[in-house]
Design a protein around this motif. Structure first.
Motif, mmCIF file in Angstrom:
data_model
loop_
_atom_site.group_PDB
_atom_site.id
_atom_site.type_symbol
_atom_site.label_atom_id
_atom_site.label_comp_id
_atom_site.label_asym_id
_atom_site.label_seq_id
_atom_site.Cartn_x
_atom_site.Cartn_y
_atom_site.Cartn_z
ATOM 1 N N VAL A 113 0.837 -1.210 0.000
ATOM 2 C CA VAL A 113 0.000 0.000 0.000
ATOM 3 C C VAL A 113 0.871 1.259 0.000
ATOM 4 C CG1 VAL A 113 -1.670 1.343 1.342
ATOM 5 C CG2 VAL A 113 -1.954 -1.138 1.110
ATOM 6 N N LEU A 114 1.906 1.283 0.850
ATOM 7 C CA LEU A 114 2.793 2.442 0.918
ATOM 8 C C LEU A 114 3.518 2.671 -0.419
ATOM 9 C CD1 LEU A 114 4.451 2.222 4.457
ATOM 10 C CD2 LEU A 114 3.028 4.070 3.579
ATOM 11 N N ALA A 115 3.979 1.581 -1.035
ATOM 12 C CA ALA A 115 4.668 1.705 -2.320
ATOM 13 C C ALA A 115 3.738 2.272 -3.382
ATOM 14 C CB ALA A 115 5.209 0.343 -2.750
ATOM 15 N N ALA A 116 2.506 1.756 -3.439
ATOM 16 C CA ALA A 116 1.534 2.245 -4.410
ATOM 17 C C ALA A 116 1.214 3.714 -4.174
ATOM 18 C CB ALA A 116 0.263 1.403 -4.346
ATOM 19 N N PHE A 117 1.061 4.085 -2.908
ATOM 20 C CA PHE A 117 0.750 5.471 -2.560
ATOM 21 C C PHE A 117 1.883 6.397 -2.982
ATOM 22 C CE2 PHE A 117 0.761 9.016 0.515
ATOM 23 C CZ PHE A 117 -0.497 9.550 0.239
ATOM 24 N N GLN A 118 3.123 5.994 -2.677
ATOM 25 C CA GLN A 118 4.257 6.833 -3.068
ATOM 26 C C GLN A 118 4.363 6.954 -4.581
ATOM 27 O OE1 GLN A 118 8.230 6.103 -1.407
ATOM 28 N NE2 GLN A 118 9.111 6.621 -3.385
ATOM 29 N N GLY A 119 4.194 5.829 -5.277
ATOM 30 C CA GLY A 119 4.289 5.867 -6.731
ATOM 31 C C GLY A 119 3.282 6.830 -7.341
ATOM 32 N N GLY A 120 2.031 6.755 -6.893
ATOM 33 C CA GLY A 120 1.003 7.646 -7.417
ATOM 34 C C GLY A 120 1.281 9.101 -7.085
ATOM 35 N N CYS A 121 1.666 9.366 -5.840
ATOM 36 C CA CYS A 121 1.946 10.745 -5.413
ATOM 37 C C CYS A 121 3.132 11.340 -6.164
ATOM 38 C CB CYS A 121 2.205 10.790 -3.912
ATOM 39 S SG CYS A 121 0.736 10.534 -2.900
ATOM 40 N N SER A 122 4.150 10.521 -6.401
ATOM 41 C CA SER A 122 5.346 11.036 -7.072
ATOM 42 C C SER A 122 5.038 11.463 -8.503
ATOM 43 C CB SER A 122 6.453 9.978 -7.073
ATOM 44 O OG SER A 122 6.096 8.860 -7.868
ATOM 45 N N VAL A 123 4.153 10.718 -9.160
ATOM 46 C CA VAL A 123 3.785 11.074 -10.537
ATOM 47 C C VAL A 123 2.983 12.371 -10.566
ATOM 48 C CG1 VAL A 123 2.358 10.403 -12.494
ATOM 49 C CG2 VAL A 123 3.935 8.771 -11.495
ATOM 50 N N VAL A 124 1.987 12.474 -9.688
ATOM 51 C CA VAL A 124 1.175 13.688 -9.644
ATOM 52 C C VAL A 124 2.050 14.902 -9.328
ATOM 53 C CG1 VAL A 124 -0.692 14.885 -8.434
ATOM 54 C CG2 VAL A 124 -0.927 12.456 -9.017
ATOM 55 N N ALA A 125 2.866 14.787 -8.282
ATOM 56 C CA ALA A 125 3.745 15.895 -7.902
ATOM 57 C C ALA A 125 4.773 16.193 -8.987
ATOM 58 C CB ALA A 125 4.445 15.573 -6.584
ATOM 59 N N GLY A 126 5.308 15.133 -9.598
ATOM 60 C CA GLY A 126 6.331 15.317 -10.623
ATOM 61 C C GLY A 126 5.802 16.004 -11.864
ATOM 62 N N ILE A 127 4.633 15.596 -12.329
ATOM 63 C CA ILE A 127 4.058 16.197 -13.539
ATOM 64 C C ILE A 127 3.701 17.656 -13.301
ATOM 65 C CG2 ILE A 127 2.034 16.165 -15.050
ATOM 66 C CD1 ILE A 127 2.120 13.107 -14.882
ATOM 67 N N LEU A 128 3.069 17.952 -12.170
ATOM 68 C CA LEU A 128 2.687 19.332 -11.872
ATOM 69 C C LEU A 128 3.919 20.209 -11.671
ATOM 70 C CD1 LEU A 128 -0.348 18.771 -9.471
ATOM 71 C CD2 LEU A 128 -0.388 19.308 -11.908
ATOM 72 N N THR A 129 4.930 19.689 -10.982
ATOM 73 C CA THR A 129 6.158 20.451 -10.761
ATOM 74 C C THR A 129 6.886 20.712 -12.077
ATOM 75 O OG1 THR A 129 6.426 19.495 -8.554
ATOM 76 C CG2 THR A 129 8.381 20.480 -9.561
ATOM 77 N N SER A 130 6.944 19.689 -12.920
ATOM 78 C CA SER A 130 7.645 19.855 -14.203
ATOM 79 C C SER A 130 6.948 20.876 -15.090
ATOM 80 C CB SER A 130 7.737 18.509 -14.925
ATOM 81 O OG SER A 130 6.465 18.090 -15.398
ATOM 82 N N PHE A 131 5.613 20.919 -15.030
ATOM 83 C CA PHE A 131 4.867 21.874 -15.848
ATOM 84 C C PHE A 131 5.142 23.305 -15.394
ATOM 85 C CE2 PHE A 131 1.099 24.358 -16.984
ATOM 86 C CZ PHE A 131 0.970 24.037 -18.333
ATOM 87 N N VAL A 132 5.204 23.509 -14.083
ATOM 88 C CA VAL A 132 5.431 24.851 -13.537
ATOM 89 C C VAL A 132 6.876 25.296 -13.723
ATOM 90 C CG1 VAL A 132 5.442 26.218 -11.407
ATOM 91 C CG2 VAL A 132 3.557 24.644 -11.867
ATOM 92 N N THR A 133 7.823 24.372 -13.516
ATOM 93 C CA THR A 133 9.246 24.725 -13.553
ATOM 94 C C THR A 133 9.891 24.521 -14.918
ATOM 95 O OG1 THR A 133 9.859 22.495 -12.829
ATOM 96 C CG2 THR A 133 9.493 24.156 -11.112
ATOM 97 N N ASN A 134 9.148 23.924 -15.853
ATOM 98 C CA ASN A 134 9.670 23.636 -17.194
ATOM 99 C C ASN A 134 10.839 22.660 -17.155
ATOM 100 O OD1 ASN A 134 9.416 23.930 -19.998
ATOM 101 N ND2 ASN A 134 11.043 25.472 -20.073
ATOM 102 N N LEU A 135 10.786 21.707 -16.204
ATOM 103 C CA LEU A 135 11.778 20.639 -16.120
ATOM 104 C C LEU A 135 11.219 19.373 -16.774
ATOM 105 C CD1 LEU A 135 12.953 21.113 -12.416
ATOM 106 C CD2 LEU A 135 14.267 21.657 -14.484
#
Length: 277
Positions: A225-247
């Motif tokens: 459960v923890l692994a699945a939660f981290q995986g999902g959160c990392s994608v959401v945070a990563g995509i939104l961060t990359s869009f804002v920071t242009n990374l």
């Protein structure tokens, strides 16, 4: 630009949906692979994916059509790794290395025949989740449902071979079949993760969430459960961060997973100072 404005873009919605499904899938499978010391199979199959993608692009197949080439090639390669381990008296890492080398050689050859490392091939190498098409979202959703269904059906058997394969065999578990199921599910996940983090970083999506969960979880189910939660959160945070920071989205997702792992490791050390590194 606020969060609501960002989420209004269709390509962001597609990236978040497909990316979360793929990340959850890889994270759950990663727990089984890390505990069985098979985590590098993701890296080996990623090299095969590179070869199959080069073939698809040489044949002028793009986007969802390239999956029609990659899926059967990577699935057969995963079984090839398993058979080499069983029949050729090779350790898992040696079998992975052989198949990985074949995939890389094939990819380099086909890239040369197809006119070199064009933009399309580079997008598969380094990931481009923001360019995912509606067809690829549907394919990701369908394969996610298939893999998760098989994981639920074979959960007890997978758990048994993860901790003691010999005991599972003498207890009546069809270990050869379950091993085949595990490597086939991993192959499907690797192909799906190609657009999310790219061929070069696929293994990180299989390893990092599982490694982080293993630092904190007190039971196997909690670890999944923890692994699945981290995986999902990392994608959401990563995509939104990359869009804002242009990374690059792929690198941002992996960096966030590394941050999660560092936090989990430090928290474990604080909770149990006597634990070894």
């Amino acid at each position: 630009m606020n969060l609501i404005d960002i989420l209004a873009y269709g390509f962001i919605q597609r990236a978040l949906l497909a990316g979360t499904l793929i990340a959850v899938l890889c994270s759950v499978l990663g727990v089984f692979l890390v505990l069985r010391r098979m985590s590098l199979i993701g890296d080996g199959l990623a090299h095969v994916t590179f070869g199959s993608t080069a073939i698809a692009l040489a044949l002028k197949l793009y986007s969802a059509s390239s999956l029609l080439v990659s899926l059967p090639v990577v699935l057969l390669s995963s079984l090839g790794i398993l058979k080499l381990t069983e029949k050729a008296r090779l350790n898992g890492d040696a079998a992975i290395g052989i198949v990985s080398s074949l995939g890389i050689c094939l990819g380099i050859t086909m890239a040369s025949v197809g006119g070199g490392y064009n933009v399309d091939l580079l997008s598969y190498l380094f990931g481009n989740i923001l360019s995912i098409t509606p067809e690829e979202v549907w394919i990701s959703a369908g394969l996610f449902c298939l893999v998760m269904t098989l994981l639920v059906l074979y959960y007890n058997e997978l758990l048994a071979i993860t901790f003691n394969e010999e005991l599972a065999r003498v207890s009546g578990v069809a270990t050869n079949l379950i091993n085949a199921v595990l490597v086939l599910l991993t192959a499907l996940s690797v192909v799906l993760a190609m657009k999310l983090v790219g061929i070069m970083l696929i293994s990180s999506l299989l390893i990092l969430p599982a490694a982080s969960a293993l630092q904190l979880a007190r039971s196997f189910r909690a670890c999944v459960v923890l692994a699945a939660f981290q995986g999902g959160c990392s994608v959401v945070a990563g995509i939104l961060t990359s869009f804002v920071t242009n990374l690059p989205a792929s690198a941002t997702v992996v960096l966030i997973n590394l941050l999660f792992f560092s936090c989990a490791f430090l928290l474990r050390r604080l909770r149990n100072p006597s634990a070894t590194a």
